[in-house]
Design an enzyme around this catalytic site. Structure first.
Site, PDB file in Angstrom:
ATOM      1  N   GLU A  50       0.808  -1.216   0.000  1.00  0.00           N
ATOM      2  CA  GLU A  50       0.000   0.000   0.000  1.00  0.00           C
ATOM      3  C   GLU A  50       0.843   1.268   0.000  1.00  0.00           C
ATOM      4  O   GLU A  50       0.341   2.362   0.239  1.00  0.00           O
ATOM      5  CB  GLU A  50      -0.957  -0.014   1.193  1.00  0.00           C
ATOM      6  CG  GLU A  50      -1.936  -1.183   1.106  1.00  0.00           C
ATOM      7  CD  GLU A  50      -2.906  -1.245   2.261  1.00  0.00           C
ATOM      8  OE1 GLU A  50      -2.855  -0.360   3.138  1.00  0.00           O
ATOM      9  OE2 GLU A  50      -3.720  -2.178   2.293  1.00  0.00           O
ATOM     10  N   LYS A  78     -15.555  -1.703   2.360  1.00  0.00           N
ATOM     11  CA  LYS A  78     -14.822  -2.138   1.175  1.00  0.00           C
ATOM     12  C   LYS A  78     -15.837  -2.694   0.189  1.00  0.00           C
ATOM     13  O   LYS A  78     -16.492  -3.704   0.467  1.00  0.00           O
ATOM     14  CB  LYS A  78     -13.798  -3.214   1.538  1.00  0.00           C
ATOM     15  CG  LYS A  78     -12.670  -2.734   2.440  1.00  0.00           C
ATOM     16  CD  LYS A  78     -11.774  -3.889   2.859  1.00  0.00           C
ATOM     17  CE  LYS A  78     -10.560  -3.420   3.637  1.00  0.00           C
ATOM     18  NZ  LYS A  78      -9.767  -4.566   4.168  1.00  0.00           N
TER      19      LYS A  78
END
Length: 437
Positions: A204, A349
């Site tokens: 990330e 999500k």
């Protein structure tokens, strides 16, 4: 007319070089395209991401089955429907799949179609996606959770906890908040170099150095905030928000180091320490007293409901406790958590549940019950920036979309800059009001 004429899916690659699904939706005079993200540390209760399983091709991670489902059965079912009828489209796909976890057609197939339809509907309506979904009151830019230091499943290092994040809570605009994050990221890089530590980044975009302990990780982040010239808060136990510009958020991803057989949390990568649920909750209580922590995500394992309750009772009044693997963007799981009084926030999500409609339902349920919602990326991302639009559309107030490096992460941050510019004086940056602790 906004009638769906064709739906076309293809296999593309995500930020980790793994296949994922991209979908195009065509009407007579509009078009929408969406790419689906994928997680590394996934909850067992998530909707099923359909993979081909052929080890000779992409190590078994191909998504041609999901692509085929879009190009055949889903295309055939949705052709002729109005692209602006988002809920009807999503419900039609759910009925077509017919399973509780999208295991027949794949959540990755359904989500690509759902998001692409929303984009085509927005284009047909002549509106930006955030306005199309959220209406005229969609004007709140989110406070970012910026993952500047990685461990756990996201990095090959000696840190047990997955994400150490900064949250710029003391600014009046999103653009200023983003600038602070970028400057802290570069200060952390300089700090790591000065200590002879690696500045390689994880999935990330955060740094992933080998450190002596989990404590060293958070202390490095705090030091970097000061090095960049910003004011870090103090512990929320000591009323530490005050005039703080930056606070710390954590995602330990505790399910990843929970040993269900032993019913212990095992720090496999560092000290080899083994903690019971009570001891783990006490560990976080101490950290929340020692450090300027405003949010902890997945502080307990996904099915450790008793542990979650202990943790919530201990620090839930002063720390945002976010359920990711616990709730998996699922209204049934969230309703159970609300009933049991665990957590006070949900991580959202889109690929955990599989359609835009269900995502919005989860956010609505959270909000009606006093829980905050944090819109989130996955560790496997693409250049698709739909989640930035969803964050503003829902006035969620918080977004989690990685570090200040890697273009797959910056795509979301940059999209939010454009939205802030477009909103002009209507744009709001919530700062500390994004939290309810």
């Amino acid at each position: 007319m906004p009638i769906i004429r064709k739906i076309l899916a293809r296999q593309i690659l995500d930020s980790r070089g793994n296949p994922t699904v991209e979908v195009d939706v065509y009407t007579e005079n509009s078009f929408g395209r969406a790419a689906v993200p994928s997680g590394a540390s996934t909850g067992v209760h998530e909707a099923v991401e359909l993979r081909d399983g052929d080890s000779a091709v992409y190590l078994g991670k191909g998504v041609l089955k999901a692509v085929d489902h879009v190009n055949t059965v889903i295309n055939d079912r949705l052709k002729g429907m109005f692209v602006t009828d988002q809920e009807e489209i999503d419900m039609a796909m759910l009925a077509l799949d017919g399973t509780p976890n999208k295991s027949r057609l794949g959540a990755n197939a359904l989500l690509g179609v759902s998001m692409a339809c929303a984009k085509a509907g927005a284009e047909y309506s002549g509106l930006p996606l955030y306005r199309y979904i959220g209406g005229t009151m969609a004007n709140t830019l989110p406070v970012p959770m910026m993952n500047v230091l990685n461990g756990g499943a996201h990095a090959d290092n000696t840190v047990d906890f997955q994400e150490f994040m900064i949250m710029p809570v003391g600014f009046s605009s999103y653009s200023d908040a983003l600038r602070s994050g970028a400057e802290i990221f570069h200060a952390l890089k300089s700090l790591l170099k000065s200590k002879g530590l690696s500045t390689a980044v994880g999935d990330e975009g955060g740094f992933a150095p080998n450190l002596k302990s989990n404590e060293e990780a958070i202390e490095l982040v705090i030091e970097a905030v000061g090095k960049a010239g910003y004011k870090i808060g103090s512990s929320t136990a000591n009323g530490g928000l005050g005039d703080a510009q930056v606070m710390i958020a954590l995602d330990p991803a505790s399910s990843e180091f929970y040993d269900a057989a032993k019913q212990k949390y095992v720090f496999k990568k560092s000290s080899k320490q083994e903690l019971s649920s009570l001891e783990m909750a006490e560990y976080w209580e101490k950290w929340a007293s020692d450090y300027p922590i405003i949010s902890i995500e997945d502080g307990m394992a996904e099915d450790d409901w008793d542990g979650w309750k202990i943790l919530t009772d201990k620090i839930g009044s002063r720390v945002q406790l976010v359920g990711d693997d616990l709730f998996v963007t699922n209204t049934s799981r969230l309703a159970l958590g609300i009933e049991r009084g665990v957590g006070n926030s949900i991580l959202v999500k889109v690929n955990q549940i599989g359609t835009l409609t269900e995502t919005l339902q989860a956010i609505d349920l959270a909000r009606r019950n006093g829980y905050t919602a944090v819109i989130s990326h996955r560790s496997g991302e693409t250049e698709d920036s739909t989640i930035a639009q969803i964050a503003v559309a829902t006035n969620a107030g918080q977004i989690k979309t990685g570090s200040l490096s890697r273009s797959d992460r910056m795509a979301k941050y940059n999209e939010l800059l454009r939205i802030e510019e477009e909103l002009g004086l209507q744009a709001k940056y919530p700062a500390l009001s994004a939290f309810r602790v």
